[in-house]
Design an enzyme around this catalytic site. Structure first.
Site, PDB file in Angstrom:
ATOM      1  N   GLU A  25     -32.903  65.313  -5.556  1.00 27.84           N
ATOM      2  CA  GLU A  25     -31.544  65.627  -5.131  1.00 27.84           C
ATOM      3  C   GLU A  25     -31.542  66.730  -4.081  1.00 27.84           C
ATOM      4  OE1 GLU A  25     -28.091  64.359  -7.091  1.00 27.84           O
ATOM      5  OE2 GLU A  25     -29.579  63.109  -6.099  1.00 27.84           O
ATOM      6  N   ARG A  26     -30.518  66.699  -3.232  1.00 27.49           N
ATOM      7  CA  ARG A  26     -30.288  67.825  -2.318  1.00 27.49           C
ATOM      8  C   ARG A  26     -29.640  68.963  -3.111  1.00 27.49           C
ATOM      9  NH1 ARG A  26     -28.490  63.113  -0.386  1.00 27.49           N
ATOM     10  NH2 ARG A  26     -29.508  62.221   1.444  1.00 27.49           N
ATOM     11  N   LYS A  28     -22.524  55.448  -3.709  1.00 31.33           N
ATOM     12  CA  LYS A  28     -23.224  55.326  -5.004  1.00 31.33           C
ATOM     13  C   LYS A  28     -22.988  56.550  -5.872  1.00 31.33           C
ATOM     14  CE  LYS A  28     -27.339  54.822  -3.219  1.00 31.33           C
ATOM     15  NZ  LYS A  28     -26.934  54.916  -1.818  1.00 31.33           N
TER      16      LYS A  28
END
Length: 456
Positions: A185-186, A159
């Protein structure tokens, strides 16, 4: 906003991100409050009025260091962010503060992040397709210019890579601006995106807004709204095409579920918050185009356990114009992008919008791939020799088409060692007509795999 902030009251209790405040007056729901302790600052947002003298708020910072009796001050309005043309090329947090080490944005103009959408009379319906240069998407599930597209898939099916390639392609083609919302988010993902956009030369035309995975659920819930505030500002002031990207909408739903649980609401279907439909709509209904400019949205949506009937996924689906389903089975075969050509669709798939040629070719390609999928089990058990001559021809053409619809991406060229390719829609249609007419029957399947356009 007054120069001297007004004191609301004092902290009565704190449990996790939930903070109860005993007040001298009740600030309105949605009001932003400040708690300061030396150099430390905490921002709260009012969620509930518990009784005539107590409110319940959600902290948008870590609550480590809070204690009972701390004074709480009224910010004088809901949470807002500074907006300015200099936001382009910047990485910001949910408060509009820099994360890239640069200076703060000028505080000349502010926008509330939880603003109402434009009135129905001011919005424009999307009527054109947006060419991306990605063959399988342009052919079978074209994106809507000024519309909303969802990239659906489980973990690890591509994705984020597809979204980054789309950002890379559209910024070069449209010469517009991009706003990226990183929801939960990381740190690694944000770092990689920052450098890849910088290397690709699209960073000066982009705004990155991040709410990281380790931050409060209040931050993860609001970061999409902050990014939307910047997208709306750029649409209204620059009168240009704005590409709004969000990764990942499911984490927005998860953050809302976390907040709902912390506030003590009774869970609804499959444990989701009872306000699920309202929260998703409050985000999606602001992604609209007006006379000033268009906002085209592409959203990655994680599908838990690959279950498309999950209530969160089903709710998000209802707001989208184009649906791109990424399949684990396609990825297992080495078909990248791993788009399922039979489940993905677009409301633009109409001969009056696409034109007769595009509609006819897309339908023929889909029919060939559908027939191949029907015959796969028979081929696995009895072999392709047992098929009729017509079915064998369809299967061979479908296998070549399946491999032709793979494509090397520019954003992962360093990892794959294959230069990225972009193919114009007219060329994709011409190539697919060649496969359907038998022009490429002599070519091997490998010769059709991971390439751009077919040679003349």
């Amino acid at each position: 906003m007054s120069s001297e902030p007004q004191m609301v009251g004092r902290i009565d209790a704190a449990h996790g991100p939930v903070v109860d405040v005993r007040c001298s007056y009740l600030p309105p729901l949605g009001q932003a409050l400040d708690v300061t302790d030396g150099d430390e600052r905490y921002v709260l947002e009012v969620y509930q009025h518990l009784d005539p003298s107590r409110i319940r708020a959600i902290a948008l910072h870590s609550t480590a260091g809070l204690y009972r009796g701390m004074p709480v001050y009224d910010r004088g309005g809901p949470l807002h962010v500074p907006v300015d043309g200099s936001c382009l090329g910047r990485m910001l947090n949910v408060f509009g503060e820099p994360l890239d080490g640069g200076g703060a944005l000028p505080a000349n103009e502010f926008r509330d992040i939880l603003a109402a959408p434009p009135t129905l009379a001011d919005t424009l319906p999307p009527t054109r397709i947006l060419e991306t240069g990605i063959k399988v998407i342009d052919l079978l599930c074209p994106f809507v210019r000024g519309g909303k597209t969802g990239l659906f898939g489980g973990a690890g099916v591509g994705k984020t890579v597809l979204m980054m390639e789309f950002m890379h392609a559209v910024s070069a083609r449209l010469h517009g601006v991009s706003v990226f919302a990183g929801v939960g988010e990381r740190m690694r993902e944000g770092h990689e995106l920052w450098h890849e956009m910088s290397d690709a030369g699209v960073l000066p035309h982009s705004v990155l807004v991040y709410g990281q995975m380790d931050e409060s659920p209040g931050v993860r819930f609001h970061v999409g709204f902050t990014a939307l505030a910047y997208a709306e500002y750029l649409r209204d002031t620059l009168s240009t095409e704005v590409l709004f990207l969000m990764d990942n909408v499911f984490r927005f739903v998860q953050a809302g579920s976390e907040i709902s649980g912390l506030l003590g609401r009774m869970p609804a279907t499959v444990g989701y918050q009872p306000t699920l439909l309202t929260e998703v709509a409050s985000l999606q209904e602001r992604i609209v185009s007006t006379q000033a400019g268009a906002i085209t949205s592409v959203q990655a949506v994680y599908v838990p356990a690959d279950d498309m009937s999950d209530p969160a996924v089903a709710t998000i689906l209802g707001h989208l114009d184009s649906i791109v389903i990424l399949s684990r089975q396609q990825a297992a075969k080495g078909i990248y992008p791993a788009v399922d050509p039979l489940k993905s669709n677009s409301r633009m798939m109409d001969r009056r919008i696409l034109g007769e040629r595009h509609y006819r070719v897309a339908r023929a390609v889909r029919e060939h791939l559908a027939r191949y999928r029907e015959l796969e089990d028979i081929i696995a058990m009895l072999g392709i020799e047992e098929l009729s001559a017509e079915d064998r021809r369809i299967v061979e053409q479908a296998r070549r088409l399946q491999r032709y619809l793979t494509q090397p991406f520019s954003v992962v060229a360093d990892h794959t060692g294959i230069a990225g390719a972009s193919v114009a829609l007219a060329q994709t249609l011409s190539d697919c007509e060649g496969f359907l007419d038998g022009r490429y029957d002599a070519r091997s399947e490998q010769d059709c795999y991971m390439r751009g356009a077919m040679p003349a």
